[in-house]
Design a protein around this motif. Sequence first.
Motif, PDB file in Angstrom:
ATOM      1  N   VAL A 187       0.907  -1.019   0.073  1.00  0.00           N
ATOM      2  CA  VAL A 187       0.009   0.106  -0.080  1.00  0.00           C
ATOM      3  C   VAL A 187       0.537   1.267   0.056  1.00  0.00           C
ATOM      4  O   VAL A 187       0.571   2.280  -0.697  1.00  0.00           O
ATOM      5  N   ARG A 188       2.006   1.229   0.796  1.00  0.00           N
ATOM      6  CA  ARG A 188       3.074   2.305   0.849  1.00  0.00           C
ATOM      7  C   ARG A 188       3.492   2.633  -0.488  1.00  0.00           C
ATOM      8  O   ARG A 188       3.641   3.599  -0.846  1.00  0.00           O
ATOM      9  N   GLY A 189       4.109   1.531  -1.363  1.00  0.00           N
ATOM     10  CA  GLY A 189       4.451   1.694  -2.593  1.00  0.00           C
ATOM     11  C   GLY A 189       3.568   2.046  -3.639  1.00  0.00           C
ATOM     12  O   GLY A 189       3.981   3.023  -4.483  1.00  0.00           O
ATOM     13  N   PHE A 190       2.454   1.697  -3.495  1.00  0.00           N
ATOM     14  CA  PHE A 190       1.212   2.103  -4.458  1.00  0.00           C
ATOM     15  C   PHE A 190       0.939   3.600  -4.262  1.00  0.00           C
ATOM     16  O   PHE A 190       0.862   4.356  -5.275  1.00  0.00           O
ATOM     17  N   THR A 191       1.050   4.065  -3.036  1.00  0.00           N
ATOM     18  CA  THR A 191       0.617   5.406  -2.765  1.00  0.00           C
ATOM     19  C   THR A 191       1.858   6.182  -3.068  1.00  0.00           C
ATOM     20  O   THR A 191       1.241   7.279  -3.851  1.00  0.00           O
ATOM     21  N   ALA A 192       2.978   5.869  -2.960  1.00  0.00           N
ATOM     22  CA  ALA A 192       4.181   6.565  -3.166  1.00  0.00           C
ATOM     23  C   ALA A 192       4.013   6.845  -5.162  1.00  0.00           C
ATOM     24  O   ALA A 192       4.494   7.854  -5.436  1.00  0.00           O
ATOM     25  N   ARG A 193       3.801   5.585  -5.450  1.00  0.00           N
ATOM     26  CA  ARG A 193       3.880   5.918  -7.050  1.00  0.00           C
ATOM     27  C   ARG A 193       2.886   6.770  -7.500  1.00  0.00           C
ATOM     28  O   ARG A 193       2.898   7.541  -8.567  1.00  0.00           O
ATOM     29  N   THR A 194       1.659   6.566  -6.964  1.00  0.00           N
ATOM     30  CA  THR A 194       0.421   7.410  -7.408  1.00  0.00           C
ATOM     31  C   THR A 194       0.677   8.946  -7.126  1.00  0.00           C
ATOM     32  O   THR A 194       0.589   9.618  -7.947  1.00  0.00           O
ATOM     33  N   LEU A 195       1.281   9.047  -6.017  1.00  0.00           N
ATOM     34  CA  LEU A 195       1.727  10.619  -5.688  1.00  0.00           C
ATOM     35  C   LEU A 195       2.818  11.243  -6.444  1.00  0.00           C
ATOM     36  O   LEU A 195       2.774  12.279  -7.036  1.00  0.00           O
ATOM     37  N   ARG A 196       3.669  10.248  -6.990  1.00  0.00           N
ATOM     38  CA  ARG A 196       4.910  10.757  -7.905  1.00  0.00           C
ATOM     39  C   ARG A 196       4.247  10.940  -9.193  1.00  0.00           C
ATOM     40  O   ARG A 196       4.378  11.938  -9.895  1.00  0.00           O
ATOM     41  N   ARG A 197       3.306  10.139  -9.753  1.00  0.00           N
ATOM     42  CA  ARG A 197       2.516  10.462 -11.118  1.00  0.00           C
ATOM     43  C   ARG A 197       1.829  11.895 -10.982  1.00  0.00           C
ATOM     44  O   ARG A 197       2.105  12.589 -12.000  1.00  0.00           O
ATOM     45  N   ALA A 198       1.176  11.993  -9.902  1.00  0.00           N
ATOM     46  CA  ALA A 198       0.249  13.110  -9.813  1.00  0.00           C
ATOM     47  C   ALA A 198       1.156  14.359  -9.905  1.00  0.00           C
ATOM     48  O   ALA A 198       0.970  15.233 -10.466  1.00  0.00           O
ATOM     49  N   ALA A 199       2.540  14.293  -9.117  1.00  0.00           N
ATOM     50  CA  ALA A 199       3.267  15.312  -8.973  1.00  0.00           C
ATOM     51  C   ALA A 199       3.984  15.748 -10.343  1.00  0.00           C
ATOM     52  O   ALA A 199       4.062  16.912 -10.714  1.00  0.00           O
ATOM     53  N   ASP A 200       4.380  14.600 -11.109  1.00  0.00           N
ATOM     54  CA  ASP A 200       4.749  14.917 -12.525  1.00  0.00           C
ATOM     55  C   ASP A 200       3.994  15.502 -13.428  1.00  0.00           C
ATOM     56  O   ASP A 200       4.236  16.317 -14.321  1.00  0.00           O
ATOM     57  N   ARG A 201       2.511  15.063 -13.226  1.00  0.00           N
ATOM     58  CA  ARG A 201       1.445  15.827 -14.240  1.00  0.00           C
ATOM     59  C   ARG A 201       1.391  17.314 -13.763  1.00  0.00           C
ATOM     60  O   ARG A 201       1.269  18.123 -14.548  1.00  0.00           O
ATOM     61  N   VAL A 202       1.590  17.642 -12.507  1.00  0.00           N
ATOM     62  CA  VAL A 202       1.166  18.946 -11.911  1.00  0.00           C
ATOM     63  C   VAL A 202       2.428  19.692 -12.491  1.00  0.00           C
ATOM     64  O   VAL A 202       2.314  20.996 -12.940  1.00  0.00           O
ATOM     65  N   GLU A 203       3.716  19.347 -12.253  1.00  0.00           N
ATOM     66  CA  GLU A 203       4.849  20.087 -12.425  1.00  0.00           C
ATOM     67  C   GLU A 203       5.920  19.210 -12.860  1.00  0.00           C
ATOM     68  O   GLU A 203       6.468  18.532 -12.122  1.00  0.00           O
ATOM     69  N   PRO A 204       6.198  18.974 -14.197  1.00  0.00           N
ATOM     70  CA  PRO A 204       6.950  17.790 -14.752  1.00  0.00           C
ATOM     71  C   PRO A 204       8.374  18.091 -14.385  1.00  0.00           C
ATOM     72  O   PRO A 204       8.708  19.298 -14.274  1.00  0.00           O
ATOM     73  N   THR A 205       9.374  17.220 -14.074  1.00  0.00           N
ATOM     74  CA  THR A 205      10.663  17.614 -13.983  1.00  0.00           C
ATOM     75  C   THR A 205      11.498  17.982 -15.012  1.00  0.00           C
ATOM     76  O   THR A 205      10.952  17.729 -16.330  1.00  0.00           O
TER      77      THR A 205
END
Length: 64
Positions: A40-58
């Motif tokens: 669950v922690r890994g899934f949440t981390a991946r989901t938050l990373r994808r959302a952050a990349d959509r809002v502000e790409p690296t």
Amino acid sequence: MTPIALLVSLEAVRTEVLSAMPNAPVVDDRRAESATMNKVRGFTARTLRRAADRVEPTPALTYG
């Protein structure tokens, strides 16, 4: 201050001071995490990373 309160507070201070000594015992207070919680922690981390990349790409992906 009552004598009992004085003794209790002195013992609490003594315990706190001795816990900072280099030879103090180490107690692991955390419970072992289950495999489900790690997933669950890994899934949440991946989901938050994808959302952050959509809002502000690296910059590496934008200017690449």
